[in-house]
Design a protein around this motif. Structure first.
Motif, PDB file in Angstrom:
ATOM      1  N   TYR A 166      57.171  42.928  23.225  1.00  0.00           N
ATOM      2  CA  TYR A 166      57.067  41.542  23.674  1.00  0.00           C
ATOM      3  C   TYR A 166      56.951  40.622  22.464  1.00  0.00           C
ATOM      4  N   LEU A 167      57.870  39.653  22.360  1.00  0.00           N
ATOM      5  CA  LEU A 167      57.798  38.671  21.275  1.00  0.00           C
ATOM      6  C   LEU A 167      56.917  37.489  21.654  1.00  0.00           C
ATOM      7  N   MET A 168      56.936  37.122  22.933  1.00  0.00           N
ATOM      8  CA  MET A 168      56.086  36.023  23.381  1.00  0.00           C
ATOM      9  C   MET A 168      56.014  36.003  24.892  1.00  0.00           C
ATOM     10  N   ARG A 169      55.034  35.277  25.387  1.00  0.00           N
ATOM     11  CA  ARG A 169      54.951  34.988  26.818  1.00  0.00           C
ATOM     12  C   ARG A 169      54.404  33.577  26.968  1.00  0.00           C
ATOM     13  N   ALA A 170      54.744  32.928  28.057  1.00  0.00           N
ATOM     14  CA  ALA A 170      54.260  31.582  28.340  1.00  0.00           C
ATOM     15  C   ALA A 170      53.807  31.534  29.790  1.00  0.00           C
ATOM     16  N   LYS A 171      52.660  30.903  30.029  1.00  0.00           N
ATOM     17  CA  LYS A 171      52.073  30.898  31.367  1.00  0.00           C
ATOM     18  C   LYS A 171      52.290  29.560  32.056  1.00  0.00           C
ATOM     19  N   GLY A 172      52.839  29.630  33.283  1.00  0.00           N
ATOM     20  CA  GLY A 172      52.944  28.449  34.121  1.00  0.00           C
ATOM     21  C   GLY A 172      51.639  28.212  34.855  1.00  0.00           C
ATOM     22  N   ALA A 173      51.600  27.171  35.683  1.00  0.00           N
ATOM     23  CA  ALA A 173      50.365  26.767  36.354  1.00  0.00           C
ATOM     24  C   ALA A 173      49.815  27.831  37.293  1.00  0.00           C
ATOM     25  N   LYS A 174      50.685  28.656  37.890  1.00  0.00           N
ATOM     26  CA  LYS A 174      50.237  29.676  38.855  1.00  0.00           C
ATOM     27  C   LYS A 174      50.232  31.078  38.268  1.00  0.00           C
ATOM     28  N   ALA A 175      50.543  31.217  37.002  1.00  0.00           N
ATOM     29  CA  ALA A 175      50.770  32.536  36.406  1.00  0.00           C
ATOM     30  C   ALA A 175      49.539  33.433  36.452  1.00  0.00           C
ATOM     31  N   VAL A 176      49.781  34.715  36.741  1.00  0.00           N
ATOM     32  CA  VAL A 176      48.707  35.701  36.686  1.00  0.00           C
ATOM     33  C   VAL A 176      48.528  36.144  35.233  1.00  0.00           C
ATOM     34  N   ASP A 177      47.327  36.565  34.903  1.00  0.00           N
ATOM     35  CA  ASP A 177      47.035  36.994  33.534  1.00  0.00           C
ATOM     36  C   ASP A 177      47.189  38.505  33.452  1.00  0.00           C
ATOM     37  N   LEU A 178      48.308  38.957  32.900  1.00  0.00           N
ATOM     38  CA  LEU A 178      48.606  40.378  32.823  1.00  0.00           C
ATOM     39  C   LEU A 178      48.103  40.975  31.508  1.00  0.00           C
ATOM     40  N   ASP A 179      48.399  42.268  31.321  1.00  0.00           N
ATOM     41  CA  ASP A 179      47.980  42.958  30.106  1.00  0.00           C
ATOM     42  C   ASP A 179      48.950  42.754  28.950  1.00  0.00           C
ATOM     43  N   THR A 180      50.000  41.972  29.180  1.00  0.00           N
ATOM     44  CA  THR A 180      51.011  41.787  28.139  1.00  0.00           C
ATOM     45  C   THR A 180      50.539  40.777  27.091  1.00  0.00           C
ATOM     46  N   HIS A 181      51.005  40.981  25.868  1.00  0.00           N
ATOM     47  CA  HIS A 181      50.717  40.056  24.771  1.00  0.00           C
ATOM     48  C   HIS A 181      51.772  40.284  23.699  1.00  0.00           C
ATOM     49  N   ALA A 182      51.914  39.329  22.801  1.00  0.00           N
ATOM     50  CA  ALA A 182      52.887  39.467  21.718  1.00  0.00           C
ATOM     51  C   ALA A 182      52.575  40.722  20.919  1.00  0.00           C
ATOM     52  N   GLY A 183      53.595  41.553  20.730  1.00  0.00           N
ATOM     53  CA  GLY A 183      53.428  42.785  19.987  1.00  0.00           C
ATOM     54  C   GLY A 183      53.243  44.013  20.853  1.00  0.00           C
TER      55      GLY A 183
ATOM     56  N   ILE B  40      61.564  29.637  26.891  1.00  0.00           N
ATOM     57  CA  ILE B  40      60.557  30.439  27.577  1.00  0.00           C
ATOM     58  C   ILE B  40      59.443  29.536  28.117  1.00  0.00           C
ATOM     59  N   LYS B  41      59.019  28.593  27.304  1.00  0.00           N
ATOM     60  CA  LYS B  41      57.981  27.655  27.746  1.00  0.00           C
ATOM     61  C   LYS B  41      58.465  26.804  28.912  1.00  0.00           C
ATOM     62  N   ALA B  42      59.714  26.347  28.839  1.00  0.00           N
ATOM     63  CA  ALA B  42      60.278  25.533  29.924  1.00  0.00           C
ATOM     64  C   ALA B  42      60.397  26.350  31.209  1.00  0.00           C
ATOM     65  N   LEU B  43      60.781  27.609  31.075  1.00  0.00           N
ATOM     66  CA  LEU B  43      60.923  28.489  32.238  1.00  0.00           C
ATOM     67  C   LEU B  43      59.569  28.697  32.924  1.00  0.00           C
ATOM     68  N   ALA B  44      58.521  28.847  32.130  1.00  0.00           N
ATOM     69  CA  ALA B  44      57.176  28.998  32.696  1.00  0.00           C
ATOM     70  C   ALA B  44      56.746  27.724  33.415  1.00  0.00           C
ATOM     71  N   ASP B  45      57.042  26.574  32.819  1.00  0.00           N
ATOM     72  CA  ASP B  45      56.683  25.292  33.442  1.00  0.00           C
ATOM     73  C   ASP B  45      57.448  25.077  34.743  1.00  0.00           C
ATOM     74  N   GLU B  46      58.742  25.393  34.736  1.00  0.00           N
ATOM     75  CA  GLU B  46      59.588  25.174  35.918  1.00  0.00           C
ATOM     76  C   GLU B  46      59.186  26.057  37.095  1.00  0.00           C
ATOM     77  N   THR B  47      58.876  27.306  36.808  1.00  0.00           N
ATOM     78  CA  THR B  47      58.579  28.262  37.879  1.00  0.00           C
ATOM     79  C   THR B  47      57.096  28.332  38.213  1.00  0.00           C
ATOM     80  N   GLY B  48      56.248  27.927  37.272  1.00  0.00           N
ATOM     81  CA  GLY B  48      54.816  28.047  37.453  1.00  0.00           C
ATOM     82  C   GLY B  48      54.302  29.453  37.217  1.00  0.00           C
TER      83      GLY B  48
END
Length: 251
Positions: free
Chosen positions: A112-129, A89-97
């Motif tokens: 949601y178990l986890m989320r990872a933010k790439g360099a361009k990622a928007v900050d959504l309302d999602t979070h673990a749990g 998941i972390k690698a996917l965020a890094d690759e896509t941004g």
């Protein structure tokens, strides 16, 4: 499944926990009004929760304690899917941004178990749990597509098919038609179905016996993801990440 003989004391304690989660920090009077309990009863429950670290008192108000984070973190850490999928998941965020996510189904909803933010990622309302309706997300549809039809019907019966946005699926016929498309393509799409202006592509993670364990996705603003992106490069990246997780779990 509903408990045949629910323990009333436990129900009241959990009702207060839910009330605190909804309201944040608040006092005994507010909690009594919100829960329909007497102040004395609310105080007794809070005192017990505070003793074990599940509630903390700040001034005259109470709020949930970090003990819940300890329990949630332990629960997540004990899940093989999370342990195996986390680096992907972390690698996917890094690759896509963009924002990469991992979701599982529990009691008919997506968690949601986890989320990872790439360099361009928007900050959504999602979070673990965070819990969400399965039919409104690409992640959820990727899971539903690989559950037995009777299980999908149970979930629809229990949670309904609320149209969260105008693009959301709202009928059983529409849902099952979409799930068939997901199975044919190998991945699911959310085009503004939970949050307008957001596009998401998701792939299921399955065992060697085809049991669906969860789903992986990438989410991005619609203006950054064309149809070609969605069905070509982005889908390849998500499918590849899901495949790596599957291989590591199965073999």
């Amino acid at each position: 499944m509903d408990a045949k003989h629910p323990v009333k004391t436990t129900e009241k304690t959990l009702a207060l926990v839910e009330e605190l989660m909804e309201r944040g920090s608040c006092g005994v009077t507010e909690l009594a009004e919100g829960s329909g309990m007497g102040k004395s009863m609310v105080h007794n429950h809070l005192t017990t929760l505070r003793k074990y670290g599940y509630v903390v008192k700040v001034g005259d108000e109470y709020q949930l304690g970090l003990k819940f984070l300890e329990v949630g973190g332990h629960t997540r850490k004990s899940m093989e899917l999370y342990e195996v999928a986390e680096p992907e998941i972390k690698a996917l965020a890094d690759e896509t941004g963009e924002l990469a996510n991992l979701l599982v189904e529990e009691q008919g909803k997506g968690v949601y178990l986890m989320r990872a933010k790439g360099a361009k990622a928007v900050d959504l309302d999602t979070h673990a749990g965070l819990r969400t309706y399965l039919h409104t997300t690409g992640l959820g549809k990727a899971i539903l597509a690989h559950l037995p039809e009777e299980r999908v019907d149970e979930i629809v019966e229990r949670h309904g098919l609320e149209r969260v946005t105008p693009q959301s699926i709202g009928t059983r016929e529409e849902l099952f038609e979409t799930l068939e498309e997901v199975r044919e393509r190998g991945y699911a799409i959310d085009d503004g179905e939970r949050l307008e202006g957001l596009r998401c592509i998701a792939a299921p993670v399955r065992t060697s016996s085809n049991e669906v364990l969860g789903a992986i996705s990438v989410s991005a603003p619609a203006n950054r993801v064309s149809d070609d992106d969605l069905h070509d490069e982005l889908s390849k990246r998500v499918l590849n990440a899901a495949n790596v997780v599957e291989l590591n779990i199965n073999y």
